[in-house]
Design a protein around this motif. Structure first.
Motif, PDB file in Angstrom:
ATOM      1  N   VAL A  19       0.833  -1.209   0.000  1.00  0.00           N
ATOM      2  CA  VAL A  19       0.000   0.000   0.000  1.00  0.00           C
ATOM      3  C   VAL A  19       0.871   1.265   0.000  1.00  0.00           C
ATOM      4  O   VAL A  19       0.578   2.230  -0.706  1.00  0.00           O
ATOM      5  CB  VAL A  19      -0.967   0.014   1.213  1.00  0.00           C
ATOM      6  N   LEU A  20       1.966   1.244   0.759  1.00  0.00           N
ATOM      7  CA  LEU A  20       2.828   2.437   0.826  1.00  0.00           C
ATOM      8  C   LEU A  20       3.516   2.698  -0.512  1.00  0.00           C
ATOM      9  O   LEU A  20       3.702   3.834  -0.914  1.00  0.00           O
ATOM     10  CB  LEU A  20       3.900   2.274   1.908  1.00  0.00           C
ATOM     11  N   SER A 120       0.324   4.728  14.916  1.00  0.00           N
ATOM     12  CA  SER A 120       1.043   5.798  15.589  1.00  0.00           C
ATOM     13  C   SER A 120       2.366   5.987  14.875  1.00  0.00           C
ATOM     14  O   SER A 120       3.149   5.043  14.744  1.00  0.00           O
ATOM     15  CB  SER A 120       1.281   5.389  17.043  1.00  0.00           C
ATOM     16  N   LEU A 121       2.597   7.197  14.394  1.00  0.00           N
ATOM     17  CA  LEU A 121       3.816   7.522  13.661  1.00  0.00           C
ATOM     18  C   LEU A 121       4.671   8.458  14.512  1.00  0.00           C
ATOM     19  O   LEU A 121       4.152   9.424  15.076  1.00  0.00           O
ATOM     20  CB  LEU A 121       3.450   8.230  12.345  1.00  0.00           C
ATOM     21  N   ILE A 122       5.964   8.135  14.634  1.00  0.00           N
ATOM     22  CA  ILE A 122       6.883   9.074  15.297  1.00  0.00           C
ATOM     23  C   ILE A 122       7.923   9.491  14.272  1.00  0.00           C
ATOM     24  O   ILE A 122       8.667   8.669  13.739  1.00  0.00           O
ATOM     25  CB  ILE A 122       7.562   8.459  16.544  1.00  0.00           C
ATOM     26  N   ARG A 123       7.881  10.781  13.949  1.00  0.00           N
ATOM     27  CA  ARG A 123       8.807  11.303  12.937  1.00  0.00           C
ATOM     28  C   ARG A 123       9.514  12.515  13.512  1.00  0.00           C
ATOM     29  O   ARG A 123       8.849  13.442  13.974  1.00  0.00           O
ATOM     30  CB  ARG A 123       8.029  11.688  11.679  1.00  0.00           C
ATOM     31  N   ARG A 179      -6.664   1.417   4.540  1.00  0.00           N
ATOM     32  CA  ARG A 179      -7.070   2.826   4.680  1.00  0.00           C
ATOM     33  C   ARG A 179      -6.172   3.574   5.659  1.00  0.00           C
ATOM     34  O   ARG A 179      -5.827   4.736   5.438  1.00  0.00           O
ATOM     35  CB  ARG A 179      -8.532   2.901   5.130  1.00  0.00           C
ATOM     36  N   ALA A 180      -5.793   2.904   6.749  1.00  0.00           N
ATOM     37  CA  ALA A 180      -4.901   3.556   7.721  1.00  0.00           C
ATOM     38  C   ALA A 180      -3.543   3.825   7.080  1.00  0.00           C
ATOM     39  O   ALA A 180      -2.945   4.892   7.291  1.00  0.00           O
ATOM     40  CB  ALA A 180      -4.742   2.680   8.966  1.00  0.00           C
ATOM     41  N   GLN A 185       0.477   7.345   4.502  1.00  0.00           N
ATOM     42  CA  GLN A 185       1.242   7.761   3.318  1.00  0.00           C
ATOM     43  C   GLN A 185       1.037   9.254   3.050  1.00  0.00           C
ATOM     44  O   GLN A 185       1.968   9.974   2.716  1.00  0.00           O
ATOM     45  CB  GLN A 185       0.770   6.942   2.123  1.00  0.00           C
ATOM     46  N   GLU A 186      -0.214   9.713   3.229  1.00  0.00           N
ATOM     47  CA  GLU A 186      -0.498  11.137   3.017  1.00  0.00           C
ATOM     48  C   GLU A 186       0.302  11.998   3.981  1.00  0.00           C
ATOM     49  O   GLU A 186       0.868  13.023   3.601  1.00  0.00           O
ATOM     50  CB  GLU A 186      -1.982  11.413   3.224  1.00  0.00           C
ATOM     51  N   VAL A 187       0.334  11.563   5.251  1.00  0.00           N
ATOM     52  CA  VAL A 187       1.098  12.320   6.245  1.00  0.00           C
ATOM     53  C   VAL A 187       2.584  12.314   5.876  1.00  0.00           C
ATOM     54  O   VAL A 187       3.255  13.357   5.922  1.00  0.00           O
ATOM     55  CB  VAL A 187       0.912  11.707   7.659  1.00  0.00           C
ATOM     56  N   LEU A 188       3.097  11.149   5.472  1.00  0.00           N
ATOM     57  CA  LEU A 188       4.533  11.037   5.175  1.00  0.00           C
ATOM     58  C   LEU A 188       4.900  11.851   3.932  1.00  0.00           C
ATOM     59  O   LEU A 188       5.985  12.425   3.853  1.00  0.00           O
ATOM     60  CB  LEU A 188       4.912   9.563   4.959  1.00  0.00           C
ATOM     61  N   ARG A 189       4.004  11.888   2.974  1.00  0.00           N
ATOM     62  CA  ARG A 189       4.277  12.627   1.730  1.00  0.00           C
ATOM     63  C   ARG A 189       4.049  14.119   1.906  1.00  0.00           C
ATOM     64  O   ARG A 189       4.645  14.927   1.207  1.00  0.00           O
ATOM     65  CB  ARG A 189       3.381  12.114   0.612  1.00  0.00           C
TER      66      ARG A 189
END
Ligand code: IMP
Length: 190
Positions: A19-20, A120-123, A179-180, A185-189
């Motif tokens: 998906v990514l 949960s994303l930690i960037r 979907r998650a 991916q939207e957040v990362l891009r």
């Protein structure tokens, strides 16, 4: 972009990588030297996703994400929810979980259910969460042999067949995790 996905589950890894898409190199827990099971002591999917992501970040200081998924059945007040993996037994016994779910719903006509995934994303040390939901219903018997977990019992809205009767591509296109991960991916891009 290199990012640690807090899993050692190959099945999940390939689902999420698909998906990514290109442009993201997913690193597993084993590859960053985390071989122990991360304790999932939270009372909600949000807490568990956060616990897992923080566990990885505190030990590696690398950008990372963790997911937690639950099947929420309306007539069972949201159960098995955060306890989906260990619904029937202490282990990940998918067949026993499905038997228990069918027995809990026996004679109940409201079969409405949903899968919910929280990531949960930690960037750069900053944490944020995204979610994916697929609504559907619980069948009265198991069908299909694809996928895993509750897939043979879950019929997504708009479909006549269970997730276990779909190809991985068809499931990914509408699934909670799909979907998650699309939201991730939207957040990362972005
Ligand atoms: P996890 O948080 O992804 O490990 O999911 C917890 C539990 O939810 C799993 O052990 C499965 O029982 C169930 N589950 C998660 N994702 C799926 C899915 O895509 N299909 C069916 N069951 C799932």
């Amino acid at each position: 972009m290199k990012i640690v996905f807090a899993t050692n589950n190959r099945h999940k890894l390939s689902e999420v990588a698909a998906v990514l898409g290109d442009g993201f190199e997913l690193v597993t827990l084993a590859e960053v030297g985390i071989t122990e099971d991360i304790p999932e002591t939270g009372a909600t999917l949000e807490e568990n996703a956060s616990i897992k992501a923080r566990y990885v970040y505190e030990r590696t200081a690398l950008d990372c994400f963790a997911d937690d998924t639950g099947l929420e059945v309306e007539a069972l007040d949201g159960a098995p929810g955060v306890h989906s993996a260990r619904y029937a037994t202490d282990g990940h016994d998918f067949a026993a979980n499905n038997r228990k779910l069918l027995s809990e719903l026996s004679g109940i006509s409201n079969r409405k259910a949903r899968f919910r995934t929280v990531i949960s994303l930690i960037r750069g040390g900053v944490e944020q969460q995204v979610e994916g939901i697929v609504e559907g219903r619980i069948a009265t018997c198991e069908s299909g042999s694809e996928g895993f977990g509750y897939d043979p019992l879950f019929i997504p809205d708009g479909s006549d067949v269970t997730f276990a009767e779909m190809t991985a591509e068809a499931k990914n296109a509408i699934s909670h995790r799909g979907r998650a991960v699309a939201a991730l991916q939207e957040v990362l891009r972005g």
